[in-house]
Write an enzyme that holds these catalytic residues in place. Structure first.
Site, PDB file in Angstrom:
ATOM      1  N   GLU A 318      -7.677  14.595   3.550  1.00 33.98           N
ATOM      2  CA  GLU A 318      -6.673  13.717   3.467  1.00 33.98           C
ATOM      3  C   GLU A 318      -6.144  13.483   4.899  1.00 33.98           C
ATOM      4  OE1 GLU A 318      -3.936  15.499   1.129  1.00 33.98           O
ATOM      5  OE2 GLU A 318      -5.152  15.382  -0.872  1.00 33.98           O
ATOM      6  N   PRO A 319      -7.073  12.778   5.693  1.00 37.25           N
ATOM      7  CA  PRO A 319      -6.754  12.205   7.116  1.00 37.25           C
ATOM      8  C   PRO A 319      -5.497  11.138   7.000  1.00 37.25           C
ATOM      9  CG  PRO A 319      -8.754  11.325   6.566  1.00 37.25           C
ATOM     10  CD  PRO A 319      -8.562  12.011   5.574  1.00 37.25           C
ATOM     11  N   GLY A 320      -4.603  11.398   8.070  1.00 40.00           N
ATOM     12  CA  GLY A 320      -3.775  10.283   8.058  1.00 40.00           C
ATOM     13  C   GLY A 320      -3.615  10.037   9.601  1.00 40.00           C
ATOM     14  N   ARG A 321      -3.063  10.796  10.274  1.00 37.33           N
ATOM     15  CA  ARG A 321      -2.691  10.820  11.691  1.00 37.33           C
ATOM     16  C   ARG A 321      -4.375  10.427  12.416  1.00 37.33           C
ATOM     17  NH1 ARG A 321       0.752  14.463  14.772  1.00 37.33           N
ATOM     18  NH2 ARG A 321       1.004  15.567  12.589  1.00 37.33           N
ATOM     19  N   ARG A 358       9.584  11.664  16.978  1.00 37.66           N
ATOM     20  CA  ARG A 358       8.603  12.760  17.306  1.00 37.66           C
ATOM     21  C   ARG A 358       8.918  13.777  18.279  1.00 37.66           C
ATOM     22  NH1 ARG A 358       3.621  12.774  17.777  1.00 37.66           N
ATOM     23  NH2 ARG A 358       3.412  14.605  16.663  1.00 37.66           N
ATOM     24  N   TYR A 362       9.700  17.125  17.102  1.00 39.42           N
ATOM     25  CA  TYR A 362       9.068  18.240  17.278  1.00 39.42           C
ATOM     26  C   TYR A 362       8.546  18.701  18.770  1.00 39.42           C
ATOM     27  CZ  TYR A 362       7.297  16.217  12.841  1.00 39.42           C
ATOM     28  OH  TYR A 362       7.270  15.811  11.466  1.00 39.42           O
ATOM     29  N   CYS A 389      22.481   7.093  22.348  1.00 38.76           N
ATOM     30  CA  CYS A 389      23.565   7.967  22.917  1.00 38.76           C
ATOM     31  C   CYS A 389      23.186   9.524  22.451  1.00 38.76           C
ATOM     32  CB  CYS A 389      24.835   7.387  22.250  1.00 38.76           C
ATOM     33  SG  CYS A 389      25.495   6.004  22.960  1.00 38.76           S
ATOM     34  N   TYR A 419       3.005   8.129  12.185  1.00 41.66           N
ATOM     35  CA  TYR A 419       4.500   8.720  11.953  1.00 41.66           C
ATOM     36  C   TYR A 419       5.585   7.969  12.696  1.00 41.66           C
ATOM     37  CZ  TYR A 419       2.119  12.194   9.475  1.00 41.66           C
ATOM     38  OH  TYR A 419       1.054  12.681   8.751  1.00 41.66           O
TER      39      TYR A 419
END
Length: 460
Positions: A318-321, A358, A362, A389, A419
């Site tokens: 299941e590749p996404g990135r 991100r 992360y 801000c 993402y």
């Protein structure tokens, strides 16, 4: 030379050794092919993607702007399909999904993972074959499950005892037989950020192998005639650069496959090892070639099944990135530049954590370049920040940008196809940027930019 400009090979004297940024590249104008889309280059100094000048993109569509290289995206779909020939490849839509992307995935012959009724609706709105859709999620509602079963999705990946009962009830109500996989928490500690490691026991996903919950889930599914158990599912995390964790997960899943065969006389035909394959974000990142990964995973599954005396199941990934990430670039316009004496230059752009969460979420690393022109000026250690801000509103923590960077220049961040748009938000009431696809010298909008009317819609 400015005190903020450092020649190649020098390190910033003010930064402690363990926190020092990487050395600047020898040429600040270079586009690292490991990080940028496959059609990227420079023409007359300006960055081009698929033959389209970023200055034209900024002029025609505004900034911030997400740019997706369609050929890059499609070619990575084909790479995965070829590498895992004989198995199944499902694109993980959570990385980035819109109607046009769903069309690309369908046309390239991949399946599609969705995690909500909204993602399912996007797919169905363009006629994506429901039998090639898998529904994920740790807390699927009755409404989401019913929509999926009515549509005829090919797989429901069950994540809890409660969900097994829900799917069973709804399948009986709708008079359908639902094909399900059980998401197994294998206890593998993936070497990645805590928030994107998903196979250790102390987290929300799946049913624990170690506690016996996964085996009990098998019993409960097999006890419901309206459910067909077709396989086991595992996902160890994201941004993984080697297959060691997948081997451990596969071995542990083989133990459960053996138990299922011995206890129930059932041989499950599918093994889904999820996604999480890493990509290059900065210079020096070196993810393995997908053909090498595919060959390794096939060999791992064949070996562990042979050791367990089991037939080799069909392998699903299941590749996404790994498909969307390298295909995307984000464009910003420089708004202010502040030199903080003895430390670095702060370069503020017209977006930030609303279009790329991100880095704040992360601690993700990115690189960027001056994109609207080339420059021979020396590099300045810079931090690219947004306009929100929050002091944590950082886009690129450590970047080397030319000393002559000026207001109105365009910066381009590669590897932002996954993402960033999916996590985009309206913090400080900033509208979400447009998404533009580029191919063969032509650009077109595939997701419109939000405006103030969009922000006010739904308010009383």
């Amino acid at each position: 030379m400015s005190r903020f400009a450092h020649p190649a090979g020098d390190r910033h004297a003010e930064v402690p050794h363990e926190e020092r940024p990487p050395r600047p590249p020898a040429d600040l104008n270079t586009l690292d092919p490991a990080v940028w889309p496959r059609t990227s280059g420079r023409t007359d100094g300006a960055v081009t993607i698929a033959g389209v000048d970023v200055r034209d993109l900024a002029r025609d569509y505004g900034t911030p702007l997400y740019v997706v290289d369609e050929d890059d995206f499609r070619s990575r779909c084909r790479d995965y399909k070829a590498a895992f020939d004989g198995g199944h490849v499902y694109y993980a839509g959570k990385a980035f999904l819109c109607r046009e992307v769903a069309r690309w995935v369908d046309q390239e012959g991949l399946g599609l993972d969705v995690c909500s009724s909204g993602e399912l609706a996007v797919a169905l709105s363009v006629g994506f074959p429901p039998e090639r859709i898998a529904l994920h999620g740790n807390n699927k509602s009755y409404a989401e499950l019913e929509a999926a079963l009515r549509a005829g999705v090919g797989r429901v990946v069950v994540d809890s005892f409660d969900e097994i009962a829900r799917v069973g009830y709804l399948a009986e109500k709708l008079d359908v037989r639902a094909q399900v996989q059980i998401r197994v928490t294998t206890g593998v500690e993936a070497h990645t950020h805590e928030f994107i490691a998903t196979a250790h026991d102390d987290q929300k996903f799946g049913l624990s192998l170690n506690s016996g919950a996964a085996a009990e889930a098998v019993r409960r599914v097999l006890a419901l005639p309206q459910l067909e158990l077709v396989g086991l599912h595992s996902h160890i995390g994201s941004q993984i650069f080697d297959t060691a964790g997948f081997e451990v997960a596969a071995r542990r899943l083989a133990m459960l496959l053996t138990q299922v065969k011995e206890e129930h006389g059932v041989v499950l035909p599918e093994l889904d090892l999820g996604g999480g394959y890493g990509i290059a974000y900065v210079r020096g990142d070196d993810p393995p070639d997908i053909k090498v990964v595919a060959d390794s995973l096939r060999e791992i599954v064949a070996r562990v099944c042979d050791d367990a005396g089991l037939p080799v199941p069909s392998l699903t990934v299941e590749p996404g990135r790994a498909i969307a990430g390298p295909a995307g670039v984000t464009l910003y316009e420089v708004g202010t530049i502040k030199d903080v004496e003895g430390l670095r230059s702060y370069v503020s752009v017209d977006g930030g954590m609303s279009d790329n969460l991100r880095t704040a979420l992360y601690g993700a690393e990115y690189t960027c370049v001056l994109a609207s022109r080339a420059s021979d000026a020396p590099g300045v250690l810079s931090r690219v920040v947004g306009k929100h801000c929050e002091s944590g509103d950082i886009v690129v923590r450590d970047a080397w940008l030319p000393e002559d960077l000026a207001l109105g220049d365009l910066l381009a961040l590669p590897a932002t196809g996954a993402y960033c748009r999916s996590l985009a938000n309206n913090y400080n009431y900033l509208p979400k940027p447009a998404v533009v696809a580029v191919r063969d010298g032509v650009s077109r909008v595939i997701v419109h930019r939000e405006n103030e009317d969009d922000l006010l819609r739904g308010q009383v």
